[in-house]
Design a protein around this motif. Structure first.
Motif, PDB file in Angstrom:
ATOM      1  N   PRO A  36       0.821  -1.209   0.000  1.00 42.22           N
ATOM      2  CA  PRO A  36       0.000   0.000   0.000  1.00 42.22           C
ATOM      3  C   PRO A  36       0.856   1.260   0.000  1.00 42.22           C
ATOM      4  O   PRO A  36       2.042   1.210   0.314  1.00 42.22           O
ATOM      5  CB  PRO A  36      -0.785  -0.136   1.303  1.00 42.22           C
ATOM      6  N   GLY A  37       0.207   2.385  -0.332  1.00 43.10           N
ATOM      7  CA  GLY A  37       0.922   3.658  -0.354  1.00 43.10           C
ATOM      8  C   GLY A  37       0.102   4.690  -1.099  1.00 43.10           C
ATOM      9  O   GLY A  37      -1.104   4.503  -1.329  1.00 43.10           O
ATOM     10  N   LEU A  59       4.362  -3.704   3.267  1.00 39.98           N
ATOM     11  CA  LEU A  59       4.385  -4.114   4.676  1.00 39.98           C
ATOM     12  C   LEU A  59       5.157  -5.405   4.865  1.00 39.98           C
ATOM     13  O   LEU A  59       5.900  -5.581   5.831  1.00 39.98           O
ATOM     14  CB  LEU A  59       2.957  -4.241   5.206  1.00 39.98           C
ATOM     15  N   GLN A  60       5.007  -6.321   3.894  1.00 41.19           N
ATOM     16  CA  GLN A  60       5.796  -7.555   3.964  1.00 41.19           C
ATOM     17  C   GLN A  60       7.283  -7.221   3.859  1.00 41.19           C
ATOM     18  O   GLN A  60       8.114  -7.833   4.522  1.00 41.19           O
ATOM     19  CB  GLN A  60       5.393  -8.511   2.849  1.00 41.19           C
ATOM     20  N   LYS A 102       0.708 -14.071   9.061  1.00 44.33           N
ATOM     21  CA  LYS A 102      -0.663 -13.790   9.517  1.00 44.33           C
ATOM     22  C   LYS A 102      -0.696 -12.470  10.289  1.00 44.33           C
ATOM     23  O   LYS A 102       0.070 -12.289  11.232  1.00 44.33           O
ATOM     24  CB  LYS A 102      -1.105 -14.929  10.436  1.00 44.33           C
ATOM     25  N   LEU A 103      -1.610 -11.568   9.898  1.00 43.54           N
ATOM     26  CA  LEU A 103      -1.777 -10.315  10.636  1.00 43.54           C
ATOM     27  C   LEU A 103      -2.614 -10.619  11.878  1.00 43.54           C
ATOM     28  O   LEU A 103      -3.739 -11.110  11.764  1.00 43.54           O
ATOM     29  CB  LEU A 103      -2.501  -9.294   9.747  1.00 43.54           C
ATOM     30  N   ILE A 104      -2.080 -10.348  13.088  1.00 43.17           N
ATOM     31  CA  ILE A 104      -2.873 -10.655  14.290  1.00 43.17           C
ATOM     32  C   ILE A 104      -3.353  -9.395  15.018  1.00 43.17           C
ATOM     33  O   ILE A 104      -4.219  -9.454  15.864  1.00 43.17           O
ATOM     34  CB  ILE A 104      -2.127 -11.606  15.261  1.00 43.17           C
ATOM     35  N   ALA A 109      -3.843  -1.405   2.468  1.00 45.04           N
ATOM     36  CA  ALA A 109      -3.229  -2.677   2.889  1.00 45.04           C
ATOM     37  C   ALA A 109      -4.119  -3.842   2.457  1.00 45.04           C
ATOM     38  O   ALA A 109      -5.345  -3.764   2.558  1.00 45.04           O
ATOM     39  CB  ALA A 109      -3.020  -2.673   4.380  1.00 45.04           C
ATOM     40  N   GLN A 110      -3.502  -4.927   1.999  1.00 45.66           N
ATOM     41  CA  GLN A 110      -4.236  -6.087   1.495  1.00 45.66           C
ATOM     42  C   GLN A 110      -4.613  -7.082   2.605  1.00 45.66           C
ATOM     43  O   GLN A 110      -5.386  -7.963   2.396  1.00 45.66           O
ATOM     44  CB  GLN A 110      -3.394  -6.835   0.435  1.00 45.66           C
ATOM     45  N   HIS A 111      -3.947  -6.996   3.764  1.00 44.19           N
ATOM     46  CA  HIS A 111      -4.280  -7.908   4.851  1.00 44.19           C
ATOM     47  C   HIS A 111      -3.988  -7.249   6.180  1.00 44.19           C
ATOM     48  O   HIS A 111      -3.386  -6.186   6.213  1.00 44.19           O
ATOM     49  CB  HIS A 111      -3.477  -9.222   4.750  1.00 44.19           C
TER      50      HIS A 111
END
Ligand code: KG4
Ligand code: ZN
Length: 333
Positions: free
Chosen positions: A84-85, A114-115, A154-156, A331-333
């Motif tokens: 994202p951005g 982010l990854q 995994k996004l927690i 953001a995708q996740h």
């Protein structure tokens, strides 16, 4: 297929234009040009950012190649930040990647920003990336807690409003500090008392974060003071704010460590450059007898070398983008 590809990486998601050349997890060059034009506005102006990327990107590619002592014929793939951005900023990187891939006859590799921050800590590290770890990504746009298990990230937890870096920058603006204020607050805080003023730590369920309440609390607090208060207490205010932001971050990290029994903590993003956050996380990991992997300071704020490891893994798997690839803002996740 070259098992040790030279990858040209392009990062243009916000207000830093960055080009790197990486090979496996090694950084051969990593040039970052931060746009100072935004400082007088106290924040990033998207239109100015896109125009500056256009001016900078080609000269920086030449510079990154020459610093890596390579020619364009020796580049095996082009990696770029897909999102994202800021849409305009991302488009400059995506279009440049497409043009170079077409011109040089090499594949393109889209990478999530982010990854890239998550895996930045493993660049220039002389060991394999572990299969399992907990990662805290703290930047100007994001505050996210991830769990890496086997091949899945995994996004927690994430912020429900402002990001930690945004809190540093917006509070810094109230204190009259230049944008971005994180590094200034960090430096000033070293001379101050972190217990001088008490600000609230948000109580949000699970592993989520919130920083907008702190911003409002600081605003109301400053409004009640005399005109000279900020200049007379700047170091103490900075130390107290930094303490509050870092404690908010590490409390959720500790909760996640209690709940998941992970044995490795990894930091990423611009705020992971913060000296107090680095020392607090190191201390927490030492107390628990677990490992802490901190990215090199040059790999914390937005830079292209942080794309290297994911790009290499995708290259080996043949996961390439095609000419229909488009950027994404959110953001995708
Ligand atoms: O990762 P990054 O370059 O950009 C985004 O993806 O957002 O992070 C920039 C953020 C800014 O908010 C800046 O104030 C913050 O990182 N930052 C810091 C420090 N260095 C940069 N915050 C606190 N302490 C620092 N030393
Ligand atoms: Zn970033």
């Amino acid at each position: 297929m070259n098992p040790s590809p030279n990858i040209l990486c392009i990062e243009s998601s916000c207000d830093d234009t960055s080009i790197a050349v990486t090979m496996l997890h090694k950084v051969k060059s990593n040039i970052v040009s931060s746009q100072l034009e935004h400082q007088k506005y106290g924040g990033v102006v998207p239109e100015i950012a896109s125009r500056e990327h256009i001016k900078q990107i080609i000269p920086l590619i030449d510079l990154a190649l020459s610093e890596a002592q390579l020619t364009s014929e020796q580049i095996d793939a082009i990696a770029f930040t897909q999102g994202p951005g800021l849409m305009g900023s991302l488009l400059v990187g995506v279009c440049t990647a497409k043009a170079l891939a077409q011109g040089w006859g090499v594949p393109m590799i889209p990478v999530d920003h982010l990854q890239a921050h998550v895996y930045s800590a493993f660049m220039d590290l002389d060991e394999e990336m572990p299969d399992q770890f907990l990662s805290l990504v703290v930047s100007g746009g994001h505050t996210s807690l991830y769990l890496q298990e086997e091949t899945e990230l995994k996004l927690i937890g994430k912020t429900r409003d402002d990001a930690a870096g945004e809190a540093f920058d917006k509070i810094g603006k109230m204190l009259g500090l230049p944008y971005p204020a994180g590094i200034e607050i960090d430096t000033l805080a070293t001379q101050g008392d972190s217990k001088a003023f008490a600000f609230p730590i948000a109580k949000i369920p699970d592993y989520d974060y919130s920083f907008s309440g702190l911003k409002t609390a600081v605003l109301y607090f400053l409004q009640k003071q005399t005109p000279d208060f900020i200049s007379q207490n700047l170091a103490d205010i900075c130390a107290s704010i930094q303490y509050t932001i870092v404690e908010t971050l590490v409390r959720k990290l500790q909760k996640a460590l209690d709940d998941t029994s992970q044995t490795i903590v990894v930091l990423g993003g611009g705020v992971s450059n913060n000296s107090y956050l680095r020392s607090r996380v190191t201390e927490i990991c030492q107390e628990r007898g677990i490992r802490c992997i901190l990215p090199k300071p040059s790999l914390t704020t937005d830079n292209a070398a942080m794309l290297g490891l994911i790009a290499y893994r995708k290259f080996i798997q043949g996961e390439f983008g095609d000419f229909s690839v488009t950027p994404y803002a959110r953001a995708q996740h």
